[in-house]
Write a protein that holds these residues in place. Structure first.
Motif, PDB file in Angstrom:
ATOM      1  N   LEU A  96       0.796  -1.306   0.133  1.00  0.00           N
ATOM      2  CA  LEU A  96      -0.119  -0.056   0.076  1.00  0.00           C
ATOM      3  C   LEU A  96       0.888   1.131   0.005  1.00  0.00           C
ATOM      4  CD1 LEU A  96      -2.462  -0.926   2.790  1.00  0.00           C
ATOM      5  CD2 LEU A  96      -3.114  -0.886   0.174  1.00  0.00           C
ATOM      6  N   GLY A  97       0.294   2.311  -0.567  1.00  0.00           N
ATOM      7  CA  GLY A  97       0.997   3.707  -0.650  1.00  0.00           C
ATOM      8  C   GLY A  97       0.223   4.280   0.482  1.00  0.00           C
ATOM      9  N   LEU A  98       0.605   5.361   0.701  1.00  0.00           N
ATOM     10  CA  LEU A  98      -0.074   6.616   1.750  1.00  0.00           C
ATOM     11  C   LEU A  98      -0.067   7.992   1.135  1.00  0.00           C
ATOM     12  CD1 LEU A  98      -0.856   7.067   4.774  1.00  0.00           C
ATOM     13  CD2 LEU A  98       1.605   7.724   5.084  1.00  0.00           C
ATOM     14  N   GLY A  99      -1.307   8.186   1.237  1.00  0.00           N
ATOM     15  CA  GLY A  99      -1.711   9.611   0.799  1.00  0.00           C
ATOM     16  C   GLY A  99      -1.213  10.614   1.861  1.00  0.00           C
ATOM     17  N   VAL A 100      -1.231  12.015   1.371  1.00  0.00           N
ATOM     18  CA  VAL A 100      -0.963  13.053   2.504  1.00  0.00           C
ATOM     19  C   VAL A 100      -2.246  13.291   3.107  1.00  0.00           C
ATOM     20  CG1 VAL A 100       0.861  14.225   0.774  1.00  0.00           C
ATOM     21  CG2 VAL A 100      -1.787  14.796   0.446  1.00  0.00           C
ATOM     22  N   ASP A 101      -3.333  12.909   2.686  1.00  0.00           N
ATOM     23  CA  ASP A 101      -4.535  13.042   3.575  1.00  0.00           C
ATOM     24  C   ASP A 101      -4.633  11.769   4.402  1.00  0.00           C
ATOM     25  OD1 ASP A 101      -5.225  11.309   1.612  1.00  0.00           O
ATOM     26  OD2 ASP A 101      -7.030  12.368   1.015  1.00  0.00           O
ATOM     27  N   GLY A 102      -3.794  10.781   4.633  1.00  0.00           N
ATOM     28  CA  GLY A 102      -3.949   9.675   5.173  1.00  0.00           C
ATOM     29  C   GLY A 102      -4.903   8.573   4.590  1.00  0.00           C
ATOM     30  N   HIS A 103      -5.135   8.653   3.276  1.00  0.00           N
ATOM     31  CA  HIS A 103      -5.681   7.413   2.622  1.00  0.00           C
ATOM     32  C   HIS A 103      -4.833   6.428   2.391  1.00  0.00           C
ATOM     33  CE1 HIS A 103      -4.591   9.370  -1.301  1.00  0.00           C
ATOM     34  NE2 HIS A 103      -4.764   7.995  -1.691  1.00  0.00           N
ATOM     35  N   VAL A 104      -5.337   5.352   2.428  1.00  0.00           N
ATOM     36  CA  VAL A 104      -4.828   4.161   1.432  1.00  0.00           C
ATOM     37  C   VAL A 104      -5.429   3.311   0.693  1.00  0.00           C
ATOM     38  CG1 VAL A 104      -3.246   3.431   3.368  1.00  0.00           C
ATOM     39  CG2 VAL A 104      -5.548   2.583   3.631  1.00  0.00           C
ATOM     40  N   ALA A 105      -5.157   2.827  -0.485  1.00  0.00           N
ATOM     41  CA  ALA A 105      -5.881   2.406  -1.370  1.00  0.00           C
ATOM     42  C   ALA A 105      -6.738   3.704  -2.072  1.00  0.00           C
ATOM     43  CB  ALA A 105      -6.723   1.030  -1.136  1.00  0.00           C
ATOM     44  N   SER A 106      -7.858   3.457  -2.095  1.00  0.00           N
ATOM     45  CA  SER A 106      -8.727   4.537  -2.583  1.00  0.00           C
ATOM     46  C   SER A 106      -9.874   4.807  -1.348  1.00  0.00           C
ATOM     47  CB  SER A 106      -9.421   4.487  -3.900  1.00  0.00           C
ATOM     48  OG  SER A 106      -8.292   4.670  -4.817  1.00  0.00           O
ATOM     49  N   LEU A 107      -9.293   4.623  -0.251  1.00  0.00           N
ATOM     50  CA  LEU A 107     -10.321   5.064   0.969  1.00  0.00           C
ATOM     51  C   LEU A 107      -9.838   6.308   1.656  1.00  0.00           C
ATOM     52  CD1 LEU A 107      -9.971   1.306   2.163  1.00  0.00           C
ATOM     53  CD2 LEU A 107     -11.663   2.160   0.700  1.00  0.00           C
ATOM     54  N   PHE A 108     -10.772   7.130   1.088  1.00  0.00           N
ATOM     55  CA  PHE A 108     -10.258   8.634   1.428  1.00  0.00           C
ATOM     56  C   PHE A 108     -11.221   9.114   2.547  1.00  0.00           C
ATOM     57  CE2 PHE A 108      -9.406   8.014  -2.947  1.00  0.00           C
ATOM     58  CZ  PHE A 108      -8.320   8.798  -3.243  1.00  0.00           C
ATOM     59  N   PRO A 109     -10.741  10.326   3.411  1.00  0.00           N
ATOM     60  CA  PRO A 109     -11.269  10.695   4.464  1.00  0.00           C
ATOM     61  C   PRO A 109     -12.765  11.503   3.820  1.00  0.00           C
ATOM     62  CG  PRO A 109      -9.007  11.229   4.795  1.00  0.00           C
ATOM     63  CD  PRO A 109      -9.348  10.380   3.394  1.00  0.00           C
ATOM     64  N   GLY A 110     -13.706  11.175   4.398  1.00  0.00           N
ATOM     65  CA  GLY A 110     -14.835  12.201   4.090  1.00  0.00           C
ATOM     66  C   GLY A 110     -15.903  11.174   3.046  1.00  0.00           C
ATOM     67  N   MET A 111     -15.486  10.161   2.382  1.00  0.00           N
ATOM     68  CA  MET A 111     -16.223   9.454   1.432  1.00  0.00           C
ATOM     69  C   MET A 111     -17.389   8.742   2.023  1.00  0.00           C
ATOM     70  SD  MET A 111     -13.619   6.116   0.412  1.00  0.00           S
ATOM     71  CE  MET A 111     -14.934   4.881  -0.450  1.00  0.00           C
ATOM     72  N   PRO A 112     -18.433   8.626   1.132  1.00  0.00           N
ATOM     73  CA  PRO A 112     -19.459   7.879   1.769  1.00  0.00           C
ATOM     74  C   PRO A 112     -19.257   6.352   2.207  1.00  0.00           C
ATOM     75  CG  PRO A 112     -19.867   9.107  -0.297  1.00  0.00           C
ATOM     76  CD  PRO A 112     -18.655   9.049  -0.188  1.00  0.00           C
ATOM     77  N   GLY A 113     -19.726   6.177   3.561  1.00  0.00           N
ATOM     78  CA  GLY A 113     -19.697   4.691   3.805  1.00  0.00           C
ATOM     79  C   GLY A 113     -18.431   4.467   4.425  1.00  0.00           C
ATOM     80  N   LEU A 114     -17.400   5.479   4.785  1.00  0.00           N
ATOM     81  CA  LEU A 114     -15.924   5.160   5.017  1.00  0.00           C
ATOM     82  C   LEU A 114     -15.932   4.111   6.106  1.00  0.00           C
ATOM     83  CD1 LEU A 114     -13.062   5.700   4.445  1.00  0.00           C
ATOM     84  CD2 LEU A 114     -13.142   7.774   5.947  1.00  0.00           C
ATOM     85  N   GLY A 115     -16.735   4.482   7.262  1.00  0.00           N
ATOM     86  CA  GLY A 115     -16.494   3.521   8.392  1.00  0.00           C
ATOM     87  C   GLY A 115     -16.583   2.075   8.049  1.00  0.00           C
ATOM     88  N   ARG A 116     -17.543   1.688   7.377  1.00  0.00           N
ATOM     89  CA  ARG A 116     -17.586   0.273   6.881  1.00  0.00           C
ATOM     90  C   ARG A 116     -16.603  -0.227   6.047  1.00  0.00           C
ATOM     91  NH1 ARG A 116     -22.059  -2.819   3.500  1.00  0.00           N
ATOM     92  NH2 ARG A 116     -21.419  -5.028   4.301  1.00  0.00           N
ATOM     93  N   THR A 117     -16.154   0.632   5.120  1.00  0.00           N
ATOM     94  CA  THR A 117     -14.756   0.178   4.357  1.00  0.00           C
ATOM     95  C   THR A 117     -13.516   0.018   5.031  1.00  0.00           C
ATOM     96  OG1 THR A 117     -14.209   2.200   3.833  1.00  0.00           O
ATOM     97  CG2 THR A 117     -15.910   1.375   2.413  1.00  0.00           C
ATOM     98  N   LEU A 118     -13.423   0.588   6.512  1.00  0.00           N
ATOM     99  CA  LEU A 118     -12.541   0.534   7.050  1.00  0.00           C
ATOM    100  C   LEU A 118     -12.411  -0.406   8.180  1.00  0.00           C
ATOM    101  CD1 LEU A 118     -11.554   4.447   7.670  1.00  0.00           C
ATOM    102  CD2 LEU A 118     -10.452   2.761   6.010  1.00  0.00           C
ATOM    103  N   ASP A 119     -13.615  -1.026   8.277  1.00  0.00           N
ATOM    104  CA  ASP A 119     -13.878  -1.995   9.326  1.00  0.00           C
ATOM    105  C   ASP A 119     -13.251  -3.385   9.131  1.00  0.00           C
ATOM    106  OD1 ASP A 119     -14.897  -3.818  11.322  1.00  0.00           O
ATOM    107  OD2 ASP A 119     -16.892  -3.233  10.886  1.00  0.00           O
ATOM    108  N   PRO A 120     -12.198  -3.957   9.634  1.00  0.00           N
ATOM    109  CA  PRO A 120     -11.476  -5.254   9.187  1.00  0.00           C
ATOM    110  C   PRO A 120     -12.463  -6.283   9.471  1.00  0.00           C
ATOM    111  CG  PRO A 120     -10.219  -3.907  11.071  1.00  0.00           C
ATOM    112  CD  PRO A 120     -11.527  -3.204  11.069  1.00  0.00           C
ATOM    113  N   ALA A 121     -13.560  -6.304  10.258  1.00  0.00           N
ATOM    114  CA  ALA A 121     -14.412  -7.265  10.269  1.00  0.00           C
ATOM    115  C   ALA A 121     -15.703  -7.292   9.444  1.00  0.00           C
ATOM    116  CB  ALA A 121     -15.107  -7.299  11.820  1.00  0.00           C
ATOM    117  N   ALA A 122     -15.745  -6.236   8.506  1.00  0.00           N
ATOM    118  CA  ALA A 122     -17.044  -6.064   7.758  1.00  0.00           C
ATOM    119  C   ALA A 122     -16.889  -6.975   6.399  1.00  0.00           C
ATOM    120  CB  ALA A 122     -16.778  -4.693   7.078  1.00  0.00           C
ATOM    121  N   ASP A 123     -18.120  -7.668   6.217  1.00  0.00           N
ATOM    122  CA  ASP A 123     -18.260  -8.462   4.925  1.00  0.00           C
ATOM    123  C   ASP A 123     -18.510  -7.493   3.669  1.00  0.00           C
ATOM    124  OD1 ASP A 123     -18.801 -10.625   3.525  1.00  0.00           O
ATOM    125  OD2 ASP A 123     -20.942 -11.079   3.875  1.00  0.00           O
TER     126      ASP A 123
END
Length: 216
Positions: free
Chosen positions: A116-143
């Motif tokens: 993985l890389g690291l963005g200046v806003d702290g994003h990894v892959a294309s999981l950006f701060p403020g994007m819709p549904g971010l909490g679930r995309t960052l949950d290691p246990a999410a299906d």
């Protein structure tokens, strides 16, 4: 840094192949990994037993300069590594999430390594701060395997694997350059909301080891 990371990826792939006969590798695009891809492409491995896909992809043609697939094909899938099997995260048409899910289903799991890389806003892959549904995309246990990432004025629409998918691996490598991103990492290691700096989801999990590769 590029040489060290390439060597460690090759070792992880070789170990996984020795165990199971094949190995999966997840890579990221951007400005950082090109030199590492160059190094990795020169290393001798049973590349025909390696499957590669991406952590995220812009929804652009594979010939576009912004395509992560183009970067991998131009800089990695040559020399020794030309025998590797590349599975595009997006096929260029249809539902990008379904395409990403299909790509992951065709990979060897758990992956040998996720880079993985690291963005200046702290994003990894294309999981950006403020994007819709971010909490679930960052949950290691999410299906949840992959998500569509809407475009913005300065950002093309994308598809991205979720943290739960990225952590289905033996190892994670976080690779970046420059003092600015080093400060982002330092901030991510302090208390705070995961949604503010998505890389925290990778750093705080205890499922798989995370190694940091940094160069000034």
């Amino acid at each position: 840094m590029a040489e060290a990371l390439a060597g460690d990826i090759a070792l992880a792939l070789a170990q996984r192949i020795a165990e199971t006969g094949s190995a999966g590798l997840i890579l990221s695009g951007g400005s950082t990994p090109g030199l590492m891809f160059d190094e990795l492409s020169r290393l001798r491995l049973p590349w025909n037993r390696v499957k590669i896909t991406l952590a995220d992809e812009r929804l652009v043609p594979a010939t576009d300069l912004e395509s992560n697939e183009r970067l991998v094909r131009d800089r990695l899938l040559r020399g020794e590594a030309q025998a590797a099997v590349f599975i595009p995260l997006w096929q260029g048409e249809g539902d990008p999430v379904e395409s990403a899910i299909e790509a992951v289903c065709n990979m060897e799991r758990p992956f040998a390594m996720v880079v993985l890389g690291l963005g200046v806003d702290g994003h990894v892959a294309s999981l950006f701060p403020g994007m819709p549904g971010l909490g679930r995309t960052l949950d290691p246990a999410a299906d949840l395997t992959a998500v569509f990432v809407p475009g913005q004025a300065s950002r093309r629409p994308r598809v991205s694997l979720t943290v739960a998918t990225l952590l289905d691996t033996r190892r994670v490598a976080l690779s970046f350059v420059g003092e600015t991103k080093r400060r982002v990492l330092q901030s991510a290691l302090t208390p705070g909301a995961v949604e503010d700096l998505p890389v925290r989801a990778i750093l705080r999990q205890t499922k798989v080891p995370v190694d940091v590769y940094w160069s000034p």
